[in-house]
Design an enzyme around this catalytic site. Structure first.
Site, PDB file in Angstrom:
ATOM      1  N   LYS A  78      52.132  41.533  54.381  1.00  0.00           N
ATOM      2  CA  LYS A  78      50.554  41.886  53.773  1.00  0.00           C
ATOM      3  C   LYS A  78      50.567  43.378  53.979  1.00  0.00           C
ATOM      4  O   LYS A  78      51.167  44.253  54.686  1.00  0.00           O
ATOM      5  CB  LYS A  78      49.489  41.256  55.231  1.00  0.00           C
ATOM      6  CG  LYS A  78      48.244  40.896  54.819  1.00  0.00           C
ATOM      7  CD  LYS A  78      48.391  39.748  54.086  1.00  0.00           C
ATOM      8  CE  LYS A  78      46.698  39.342  53.982  1.00  0.00           C
ATOM      9  NZ  LYS A  78      46.619  38.094  53.518  1.00  0.00           N
TER      10      LYS A  78
HETATM   11  N1  GLU Z   1      45.888  36.880  50.146  1.00  0.00           N
HETATM   12  C1  GLU Z   1      46.108  35.566  50.114  1.00  0.00           C
HETATM   13  C2  GLU Z   1      46.307  34.764  51.098  1.00  0.00           C
HETATM   14  O1  GLU Z   1      46.013  35.462  52.565  1.00  0.00           O
HETATM   15  C3  GLU Z   1      47.108  35.333  49.000  1.00  0.00           C
HETATM   16  C4  GLU Z   1      48.425  35.710  49.204  1.00  0.00           C
HETATM   17  C5  GLU Z   1      49.576  35.484  47.930  1.00  0.00           C
HETATM   18  O2  GLU Z   1      49.201  34.886  46.952  1.00  0.00           O
HETATM   19  O3  GLU Z   1      50.592  36.113  48.145  1.00  0.00           O
HETATM   20  O4  GLU Z   1      47.037  33.610  51.501  1.00  0.00           O
END
Ligand code: GLU
Length: 435
Positions: A124
């Protein structure tokens, strides 16, 4: 191999070194992790390995603001784990982003990818900024410099960013372009959630909300409720909340309340969700001033007498106090971490079915996986194909979590953790520890 024996042997167990988690989101993740680890009788060495992030990158991001002054922003990229494949996870822009929050979100991505069985690890990113106060030019310079600072971290086979809170397909396009300029070739698989015209996947924008809809219907089915008889309240009207509301309404549910940063909007006869989505588009991105509804506080929305509650805003919204007053039968967590561990206990005692974040909102990363596959093949799918495969994966994941929870007589959340930690730990066992 004495080294392996030592690492894998329970007799060398010692308490994991203390991690700095005084009342932080990472601690909320760990509380669930600990319960699942105990059920799995997780090897203590694996426990230590899996509960801490593999890499935590902190970057300073100087940006020339429109005024000509330089402002330096702080950003993070946390790689929690890449045992199953390249790490995957969104980037959020918000004034209250903290490294602890990003660490928790990165770990949730590891478990989320394992729940839906996509071959990615978890990561993240976050930048402390207020995108609402920034011009498009400032946002572009911030994004490009953040990407440049992390060029050695990102990559289609290494770490693949995506949108998250306050980031979108345009921001992904800037990441793609910056990375590609340095790579001296267009590398569209370096990021997902980008515009379709640049190699994005059809259906990616709607995927998280669609996944929420699919697992909600699966849960309604398990408890013998018909969507057409159900009322729903949705907290948050961003990409996840608004699409989940729209799709659940299409399935016959009556969406009686939604909220965004400007407050709650209630209509006992059901809100006109497509009209509200249109309203947001033409009113600076919020529902401020929307008239075909009565005002409602955040707390009132969360404790409304509805069948389904979809918290799709941010962390720690359903607290222990709120949980006591929750009337919904099913909570589908569109957001990451919206329910505190103490609230989980209350909800379990009340018999509320909580479809946990790492399952409920996994539709986004599932279609991100489809996008990455399409980019690498240079062959793009129809929307029907994307949606049909997404529905199949979400339903299969829901069934897997449900059965794991039944087997161990635990909540769906703990079932989801058990299922995913087992998968990652097994991959770790087979790979072994590199020395
Ligand atoms: N930000 C989204 C999540 O928390 C998508 C992450 C992604 O597609 O890599 O799942």
């Amino acid at each position: 191999m004495p080294f392996k024996q030592d690492v894998y042997n329970r007799s060398v167990y010692r308490e994991p070194a203390p991690i700095d988690h005084a009342a932080d989101p990472f601690q909320a993740m760990m509380e669930r992790f600990d319960v699942a680890a105990e059920i799995l009788e997780l090897n203590p060495g694996f426990y230590e390995y899996l509960c801490r992030p593999a890499h935590v990158h902190t970057v300073s991001i100087p940006v020339v603001m429109d005024t000509g002054h330089i402002r330096v922003f702080e950003g993070y990229r946390v790689i929690h784990n890449n045992v199953l494949g390249p790490s995957k996870g969104g980037i959020r822009y918000a004034p209250d982003v903290s490294v602890s929050e990003v660490k928790a979100l990165a770990a949730w991505m590891t478990w989320k990818c394992a729940v839906v069985d996509v071959p990615f690890g978890g990561a993240k990113g976050g930048v402390i900024c207020n995108p609402r106060d920034m011009s498009p030019g400032e946002l572009e310079r911030l994004t490009r410099r953040y990407t440049a600072n992390l060029l050695d971290v990102f990559g289609p086979d290494r770490d693949i960013p995506a949108p998250d809170m306050n980031t979108n397909d345009q921001i992904m396009a800037w990441i793609l372009d910056t990375y590609s300029m340095h790579a001296r070739r267009t590398e569209n698989a370096v990021v997902t959630g980008k515009p379709v015209g640049l190699g994005g996947s059809r259906g990616r924008t709607e995927a998280t909300g669609r996944g929420v809809m699919t697992v909600t219907l699966a849960a309604l089915d398990r408890v013998g409720l018909d969507a057409a008889d159900c009322t729903v309240a949705v907290q948050g009207f961003g990409n996840v909340g608004s699409i989940a509301a729209k799709l659940l309404a299409e399935q016959g549910c009556s969406i009686v309340a939604v909220s965004d940063v400007t407050g709650g909007y209630y209509n006992a006869d059901g809100l006109d969700i497509p009209a509200m989505i249109e309203y947001v588009k033409t009113h600076d991105g919020t529902l401020d001033g929307y008239e075909a509804a009565e005002p409602l506080t955040n707390e009132e929305l969360l404790t409304l007498d509805v069948d389904v509650l979809v918290p799709a805003a941010k962390e720690d919204q359903v607290t222990e106090e709120i949980a006591r007053d929750v009337q919904a039968k099913i909570i589908a967590e569109g957001a990451n971490g919206p329910t505190t561990p103490a609230a989980d206990t209350v909800l379990n005692e009340k018999g509320v079915i909580v479809i946990p974040d790492i399952l409920a909102n996994a539709g986004g990363v599932t279609v991100s996986y489809f996008e990455w596959v399409q980019d690498r093949q240079g062959y793009f799918w129809t929307l029907d194909r994307v949606n049909e495969r997404l529905d199949r994966i979400m339903t299969r994941a829901f069934d897997g979590v449900f059965e794991t929870a039944e087997t161990h007589d635990v909540s769906l959340r703990i079932g989801a953790y058990v299922m995913s930690i087992r998968k990652v730990a097994e991959a770790l066992r087979i790979r072994g520890i590199y020395a």
